[in-house]
Structure formats: structure tokens, C-alpha cells
Design a protein around this motif. Sequence first.
Motif, PDB file in Angstrom:
ATOM      1  N   ALA A   1       0.857  -1.184   0.000  1.00 38.63           N
ATOM      2  CA  ALA A   1       0.000   0.000   0.000  1.00 38.63           C
ATOM      3  C   ALA A   1       0.893   1.233   0.000  1.00 38.63           C
ATOM      4  O   ALA A   1       1.915   1.272   0.701  1.00 38.63           O
ATOM      5  CB  ALA A   1      -0.921   0.003   1.216  1.00 38.63           C
ATOM      6  N   ASP A   2       0.537   2.240  -0.799  1.00 35.42           N
ATOM      7  CA  ASP A   2       1.356   3.439  -0.970  1.00 35.42           C
ATOM      8  C   ASP A   2       0.602   4.681  -0.506  1.00 35.42           C
ATOM      9  O   ASP A   2      -0.609   4.795  -0.698  1.00 35.42           O
ATOM     10  CB  ASP A   2       1.731   3.640  -2.444  1.00 35.42           C
ATOM     11  CG  ASP A   2       2.450   2.438  -3.026  1.00 35.42           C
ATOM     12  OD1 ASP A   2       3.430   1.996  -2.423  1.00 35.42           O
ATOM     13  OD2 ASP A   2       2.021   1.947  -4.085  1.00 35.42           O
ATOM     14  N   LEU A   3       1.344   5.611   0.071  1.00 39.27           N
ATOM     15  CA  LEU A   3       0.804   6.927   0.429  1.00 39.27           C
ATOM     16  C   LEU A   3       1.902   7.955   0.229  1.00 39.27           C
ATOM     17  O   LEU A   3       3.035   7.761   0.673  1.00 39.27           O
ATOM     18  CB  LEU A   3       0.312   6.952   1.882  1.00 39.27           C
ATOM     19  CG  LEU A   3      -0.162   8.314   2.410  1.00 39.27           C
ATOM     20  CD1 LEU A   3      -1.406   8.773   1.649  1.00 39.27           C
ATOM     21  CD2 LEU A   3      -0.442   8.256   3.901  1.00 39.27           C
TER      22      LEU A   3
ATOM     23  N   LEU B   1       6.287  13.685   1.930  1.00 37.68           N
ATOM     24  CA  LEU B   1       6.385  12.527   2.810  1.00 37.68           C
ATOM     25  C   LEU B   1       5.878  11.301   2.068  1.00 37.68           C
ATOM     26  O   LEU B   1       4.991  11.404   1.209  1.00 37.68           O
ATOM     27  CB  LEU B   1       5.565  12.732   4.086  1.00 37.68           C
ATOM     28  CG  LEU B   1       5.927  13.944   4.961  1.00 37.68           C
ATOM     29  CD1 LEU B   1       4.895  14.100   6.073  1.00 37.68           C
ATOM     30  CD2 LEU B   1       7.323  13.782   5.544  1.00 37.68           C
ATOM     31  N   ALA B   2       6.423  10.125   2.419  1.00 36.07           N
ATOM     32  CA  ALA B   2       6.009   8.885   1.773  1.00 36.07           C
ATOM     33  C   ALA B   2       5.889   7.784   2.819  1.00 36.07           C
ATOM     34  O   ALA B   2       6.690   7.711   3.755  1.00 36.07           O
ATOM     35  CB  ALA B   2       7.003   8.469   0.689  1.00 36.07           C
ATOM     36  N   VAL B   3       4.881   6.919   2.645  1.00 38.43           N
ATOM     37  CA  VAL B   3       4.684   5.752   3.511  1.00 38.43           C
ATOM     38  C   VAL B   3       4.364   4.567   2.616  1.00 38.43           C
ATOM     39  O   VAL B   3       3.536   4.673   1.705  1.00 38.43           O
ATOM     40  CB  VAL B   3       3.538   5.963   4.521  1.00 38.43           C
ATOM     41  CG1 VAL B   3       3.343   4.715   5.370  1.00 38.43           C
ATOM     42  CG2 VAL B   3       3.799   7.177   5.397  1.00 38.43           C
ATOM     43  N   ARG B   4       5.018   3.430   2.876  1.00 41.15           N
ATOM     44  CA  ARG B   4       4.712   2.193   2.170  1.00 41.15           C
ATOM     45  C   ARG B   4       4.480   1.095   3.189  1.00 41.15           C
ATOM     46  O   ARG B   4       5.281   0.929   4.117  1.00 41.15           O
ATOM     47  CB  ARG B   4       5.835   1.809   1.199  1.00 41.15           C
ATOM     48  CG  ARG B   4       5.897   2.740   0.001  1.00 41.15           C
ATOM     49  CD  ARG B   4       7.014   2.360  -0.953  1.00 41.15           C
ATOM     50  NE  ARG B   4       6.945   3.171  -2.168  1.00 41.15           N
ATOM     51  CZ  ARG B   4       7.424   4.396  -2.302  1.00 41.15           C
ATOM     52  NH1 ARG B   4       8.028   4.948  -1.266  1.00 41.15           N
ATOM     53  NH2 ARG B   4       7.319   5.063  -3.439  1.00 41.15           N
TER      54      ARG B   4
ATOM     55  N   PRO C   1       7.555  -4.249   8.243  1.00 42.88           N
ATOM     56  CA  PRO C   1       6.178  -3.806   8.471  1.00 42.88           C
ATOM     57  C   PRO C   1       5.845  -2.435   7.903  1.00 42.88           C
ATOM     58  O   PRO C   1       4.691  -2.162   7.580  1.00 42.88           O
ATOM     59  CB  PRO C   1       6.048  -3.822  10.004  1.00 42.88           C
ATOM     60  CG  PRO C   1       7.455  -3.729  10.506  1.00 42.88           C
ATOM     61  CD  PRO C   1       8.307  -4.423   9.501  1.00 42.88           C
ATOM     62  N   VAL C   2       6.830  -1.553   7.768  1.00 38.13           N
ATOM     63  CA  VAL C   2       6.543  -0.217   7.270  1.00 38.13           C
ATOM     64  C   VAL C   2       7.812   0.390   6.681  1.00 38.13           C
ATOM     65  O   VAL C   2       8.925   0.085   7.121  1.00 38.13           O
ATOM     66  CB  VAL C   2       5.989   0.692   8.402  1.00 38.13           C
ATOM     67  CG1 VAL C   2       7.026   0.900   9.490  1.00 38.13           C
ATOM     68  CG2 VAL C   2       5.510   2.031   7.841  1.00 38.13           C
ATOM     69  N   VAL C   3       7.627   1.215   5.659  1.00 40.93           N
ATOM     70  CA  VAL C   3       8.714   1.988   5.062  1.00 40.93           C
ATOM     71  C   VAL C   3       8.310   3.459   5.132  1.00 40.93           C
ATOM     72  O   VAL C   3       7.243   3.838   4.638  1.00 40.93           O
ATOM     73  CB  VAL C   3       8.972   1.578   3.596  1.00 40.93           C
ATOM     74  CG1 VAL C   3      10.082   2.429   2.993  1.00 40.93           C
ATOM     75  CG2 VAL C   3       9.318   0.093   3.503  1.00 40.93           C
ATOM     76  N   LEU C   4       9.141   4.270   5.740  1.00 38.27           N
ATOM     77  CA  LEU C   4       8.883   5.699   5.871  1.00 38.27           C
ATOM     78  C   LEU C   4       9.892   6.474   5.039  1.00 38.27           C
ATOM     79  O   LEU C   4      11.058   6.074   4.934  1.00 38.27           O
ATOM     80  CB  LEU C   4       8.969   6.134   7.334  1.00 38.27           C
ATOM     81  CG  LEU C   4       8.015   5.444   8.309  1.00 38.27           C
ATOM     82  CD1 LEU C   4       8.283   5.912   9.739  1.00 38.27           C
ATOM     83  CD2 LEU C   4       6.568   5.697   7.923  1.00 38.27           C
ATOM     84  N   GLY C   5       9.444   7.575   4.456  1.00 42.29           N
ATOM     85  CA  GLY C   5      10.344   8.325   3.616  1.00 42.29           C
ATOM     86  C   GLY C   5      10.062   9.804   3.571  1.00 42.29           C
ATOM     87  O   GLY C   5       8.966  10.263   3.937  1.00 42.29           O
ATOM     88  N   VAL C   6      11.054  10.537   3.104  1.00 42.00           N
ATOM     89  CA  VAL C   6      10.901  11.974   2.844  1.00 42.00           C
ATOM     90  C   VAL C   6      11.329  12.208   1.386  1.00 42.00           C
ATOM     91  O   VAL C   6      12.184  11.493   0.851  1.00 42.00           O
ATOM     92  CB  VAL C   6      11.751  12.835   3.805  1.00 42.00           C
ATOM     93  CG1 VAL C   6      11.225  12.732   5.211  1.00 42.00           C
ATOM     94  CG2 VAL C   6      13.223  12.420   3.737  1.00 42.00           C
ATOM     95  N   THR C   7      10.718  13.188   0.749  1.00 42.43           N
ATOM     96  CA  THR C   7      11.004  13.485  -0.644  1.00 42.43           C
ATOM     97  C   THR C   7      11.206  14.986  -0.830  1.00 42.43           C
ATOM     98  O   THR C   7      10.736  15.793  -0.025  1.00 42.43           O
ATOM     99  CB  THR C   7       9.874  13.002  -1.564  1.00 42.43           C
ATOM    100  OG1 THR C   7       8.690  13.762  -1.295  1.00 42.43           O
ATOM    101  CG2 THR C   7       9.576  11.527  -1.350  1.00 42.43           C
ATOM    102  N   LEU C   8      11.900  15.332  -1.903  1.00 40.88           N
ATOM    103  CA  LEU C   8      12.077  16.729  -2.259  1.00 40.88           C
ATOM    104  C   LEU C   8      12.033  16.817  -3.787  1.00 40.88           C
ATOM    105  O   LEU C   8      12.848  16.194  -4.474  1.00 40.88           O
ATOM    106  CB  LEU C   8      13.411  17.265  -1.741  1.00 40.88           C
ATOM    107  CG  LEU C   8      13.677  18.743  -1.990  1.00 40.88           C
ATOM    108  CD1 LEU C   8      12.657  19.604  -1.232  1.00 40.88           C
ATOM    109  CD2 LEU C   8      15.098  19.118  -1.582  1.00 40.88           C
TER     110      LEU C   8
END
Length: 280
Positions: free
Chosen positions: A240-242, A255-258, A269-276
Motif C-alpha cells: 500500500a502506498d501513500l 512525505l512517503a509511507v509504504r 512492516p513499514v517503510v517511511l520516507g521523505v522526498t524533495l
Amino acid sequence: MRRLVVRSVRFALVSLLSFVAPLLAPSPAFAQSLWLPRDTDSAVLLEMLRPNVEHIDAGSLSAAYFLGGRIRLSDRIAFVGELPYVRHENSGGYYYFYAPGRQSSIGNPYIGIETRSATSPLFVEVGVRPPLTSESDFFALLTGQATDAARYEAFAYQTTSLQFAVNLRETTENRIAYRVRFGPALHFLDNGPDETELWALYSLDVGYVGRCVRVGTGFSGRALVTEDYSNVGARTITQADLHADFLRGPIRPGLAVRLPLGGAANSFPVVLGVTLAWVR
């Protein structure tokens, strides 16, 4: 049997490209990353995605990094590229292996083109990832593969991948955007002439495209076609992507969450991210 399937898919790809390409009229192209901004002619996206790996004490910078972008070559065609990099750092064991320390590796870069018609919501993408990863960075590659099921090829060892996908994407008058994506990916493994895999790629996304806020959510993943072990579900990886980014100028932080689904969630269980993003 598997050779016959792969040869049939190669023939189908060439035939479909020959049929679709002449029908495509001039229009801006879209880039390989699912979340690269699509409301401008050109864009660059820097992503840091950090998986929460069970059973290890990972460092804060133990993550995968992607630098992707699009350069418009003409009204009809755009060059698309992506440079992946991964860093692995932990102070304990990695699952049943004991591998404290640090590893880092460049990934397999993406080189491709994308184009679409001016009057149709359909667009196509074709790209390749040459093999540049190193076997000595095994744990770093595992960390990279855990970050994004849609870009597993970026950190596949000794694998040349060829990707083709058909996309349907529209933005309504109410600024609601949706995208459906499906296509094959061929993996040519370097450890044998018969080592070829066929994957089916898929994604479904929906979101809102505002002036100051853009947000999207959906599902993406892949299924291994050229194997017959277990059932299709056991050979399928889905997440699931956000994603959301902000501001209305050329610089857009995000921001990103997978969320991996199925058995993979037990390990990542979770992947957290930041984007620019930078847009023009």
C-alpha cells in the motif's frame, strides 16, 4: 516451457510497440517514479526511503535513496532516468545472519522513454536497468529491495531488467487524479543463459492534485509468472502506498509511507520516507 513463454512475451512487446508508437501524438511524458510530479513539463525527485527491518537495530541513515527526473526531448518523447543508492547500517544481526557494520552500494540505474497521446489518457513507458550492483554488498541490497516493491529491480544482483507498461491516467475537473498501470518486466540473470524471469507489474492509485497540496494513495506490486511453485499469491508482492507533497513553488517537500502486505509485513512492516521535488 519457460523459454517458450519468454520468447512469446518478447514478440508481443515488439509487436505492441510497433503498433502503439505511430498512434502517439505530441504530449508531455511522465516519469518512471510513481510519485514524480506530473503537473509540469519537467521535474526532479529526490527520495529517501527507510524500511523498518525487524530483528535489527538499523541506523537512522540506513535507507535507499533515489534521484529521478525527466528531460523533455521533444513534444512527443522525454528521456527518463533514475539513480538509486542504498546504505545499510546496523549494530546487531540481520535475521539469522550476524553482520554488524556498514555497507553501501549504487543500484541499477533506470534509463527509459515515456510518451502519450494529446487526446488519450493512455501512455506507455519502456525502460531498462543495467546491472551495476555488487555481490559484496549483500545486506545493503536486501535493505534496498525492502523499500519499494515497484522498484525491486533497482537493487537486484546481476540482473538486467527490461520494463514495458501501459498506463491510464486522468485528472478530473475536481482535481481528482487516478492512474492504472500494468505491464511485464523481463529479468535476464547473469548466472546462466536460461535464467530469465517474467514478472507482471501492476498499480492502482488515486489522489488529489491541489495548488499547494498534492496527495495520493493506492496499491502497487508484482507477480512472478515464469515459476510454478506454490500458488500465484505466494509469488506476488503487494504494498500500500501513500505520498504527499506541499507548496506551490518550484520546490516541493513531501512525505512517503509504504506498507508491505502479506508475509513481507512480518519482516518489513513499514517503510517511511521523505522526498524533495523540483519542478519547472
